[in-house]
Scaffold this motif. Structure first.
Motif, PDB file in Angstrom:
ATOM      1  N   ASN A  86       0.776  -1.149   0.179  1.00 32.68           N
ATOM      2  CA  ASN A  86       0.075  -0.125   0.012  1.00 32.68           C
ATOM      3  C   ASN A  86       0.774   1.326   0.027  1.00 32.68           C
ATOM      4  N   CYS A  87       0.581   2.320  -0.786  1.00 32.93           N
ATOM      5  CA  CYS A  87       1.422   3.437  -0.826  1.00 32.93           C
ATOM      6  C   CYS A  87       1.402   4.148   0.375  1.00 32.93           C
ATOM      7  N   PRO A  88       2.571   4.639   0.662  1.00 30.30           N
ATOM      8  CA  PRO A  88       2.848   5.289   2.014  1.00 30.30           C
ATOM      9  C   PRO A  88       2.316   6.717   2.175  1.00 30.30           C
ATOM     10  N   HIS A  89       1.623   7.213   0.985  1.00 29.63           N
ATOM     11  CA  HIS A  89       0.917   8.602   0.961  1.00 29.63           C
ATOM     12  C   HIS A  89      -0.396   8.524   1.520  1.00 29.63           C
ATOM     13  N   ARG A  90      -1.548   7.690   0.748  1.00 31.37           N
ATOM     14  CA  ARG A  90      -2.644   7.853   1.350  1.00 31.37           C
ATOM     15  C   ARG A  90      -3.290   6.253   1.462  1.00 31.37           C
ATOM     16  N   GLY A  91      -2.318   5.285   1.067  1.00 31.16           N
ATOM     17  CA  GLY A  91      -2.716   3.840   1.372  1.00 31.16           C
ATOM     18  C   GLY A  91      -3.155   3.017   0.151  1.00 31.16           C
ATOM     19  N   ALA A  92      -3.385   3.862  -1.133  1.00 31.37           N
ATOM     20  CA  ALA A  92      -3.952   3.039  -2.317  1.00 31.37           C
ATOM     21  C   ALA A  92      -2.958   1.961  -2.687  1.00 31.37           C
ATOM     22  N   SER A  93      -3.710   0.996  -3.175  1.00 36.80           N
ATOM     23  CA  SER A  93      -2.739  -0.358  -3.480  1.00 36.80           C
ATOM     24  C   SER A  93      -2.155  -0.114  -4.581  1.00 36.80           C
TER      25      SER A  93
ATOM     26  N   ILE B 149       4.604   3.691  -9.869  1.00 38.92           N
ATOM     27  CA  ILE B 149       3.646   4.825 -10.191  1.00 38.92           C
ATOM     28  C   ILE B 149       2.557   4.355  -9.291  1.00 38.92           C
ATOM     29  N   CYS B 150       2.078   4.987  -8.206  1.00 33.86           N
ATOM     30  CA  CYS B 150       1.071   4.878  -7.410  1.00 33.86           C
ATOM     31  C   CYS B 150      -0.471   5.166  -8.480  1.00 33.86           C
ATOM     32  N   PRO B 151      -1.443   4.384  -8.294  1.00 35.13           N
ATOM     33  CA  PRO B 151      -2.461   4.770  -9.351  1.00 35.13           C
ATOM     34  C   PRO B 151      -3.375   5.892  -8.802  1.00 35.13           C
ATOM     35  N   LEU B 152      -3.231   6.219  -7.521  1.00 37.78           N
ATOM     36  CA  LEU B 152      -4.257   7.232  -7.001  1.00 37.78           C
ATOM     37  C   LEU B 152      -3.756   8.687  -7.323  1.00 37.78           C
ATOM     38  N   HIS B 153      -2.540   9.018  -6.894  1.00 34.05           N
ATOM     39  CA  HIS B 153      -2.173  10.320  -7.011  1.00 34.05           C
ATOM     40  C   HIS B 153      -0.627  10.522  -8.005  1.00 34.05           C
ATOM     41  N   GLU B 154      -0.459   9.196  -8.201  1.00 32.92           N
ATOM     42  CA  GLU B 154       0.690   9.114  -9.225  1.00 32.92           C
ATOM     43  C   GLU B 154       2.226   9.789  -8.748  1.00 32.92           C
ATOM     44  N   TYR B 155       2.425   9.525  -7.246  1.00 28.77           N
ATOM     45  CA  TYR B 155       3.674   9.520  -6.877  1.00 28.77           C
ATOM     46  C   TYR B 155       4.677   8.630  -7.139  1.00 28.77           C
ATOM     47  N   ARG B 156       5.843   8.505  -7.213  1.00 31.43           N
ATOM     48  CA  ARG B 156       6.842   7.813  -7.815  1.00 31.43           C
ATOM     49  C   ARG B 156       7.724   7.101  -6.777  1.00 31.43           C
TER      50      ARG B 156
HETATM   51  S1  FES Z   1      -2.121   7.138  -2.301  1.00 28.32           S
HETATM   52 FE1  FES Z   1      -0.390   6.838  -3.519  1.00 28.32          FE
HETATM   53  S2  FES Z   1       0.091   8.834  -4.288  1.00 28.32           S
HETATM   54 FE2  FES Z   1      -1.477   9.069  -3.114  1.00 28.32          FE
END
Ligand code: FES
Length: 107
Positions: A47-54, A67-74
């Motif tokens: 899970n993404c360390p930003h907001r937890g998206a898979s 690349i995270c699918p939610l906010h595209e952090y890399r």
């Molecule tokens: S939850 Fe992954 S970039 Fe925001």
């Protein structure tokens, strides 16, 4: 730290993790993400360390970043470093592909 071994051979691991697919794997009590590129294996939090998206639904780019699918952090899959974005680094888990399977070291 605890060491877990997946599979019984290198060949089994290569089949288990098709090139550049992002697989979710239960290691101990934790679900982690595993990616294989050639003989290089990356294992990191699922899970993404930003907001937890898979991150299982993420995209891998040519720089071997996820690349995270939610906010595209890399994130660099090897170091876990945030490349683009503002959050904690990705937690990574050292691994070692051997003739007897894939060893993963969990904290
Ligand atoms: S939850 Fe992954 S970039 Fe925001």
């Amino acid at each position: 730290m605890k060491k877990y071994t997946l599979g019984n051979s290198k060949e089994e691991i290569l089949l288990m993790f098709p090139q550049k697919s992002i697989k979710k794997v239960l290691v101990g009590e934790k679900k982690i993400a595993v990616v294989r590129i050639g003989l290089e294996i990356y294992s990191f939090q699922s899970n993404c360390p930003h907001r937890g998206a898979s991150l299982i639904n993420g995209i891998i780019n040519v720089s071997q970043e996820i690349i995270c699918p939610l906010h595209e952090y890399r994130f660099d899959m090897k170091s876990g470093n945030v490349i683009v974005g503002s959050c904690q680094d990705l937690e990574i888990y050292p691994n070692n592909l051997t003739d007897t399977g894939l060893e993963i070291i969990m904290p």
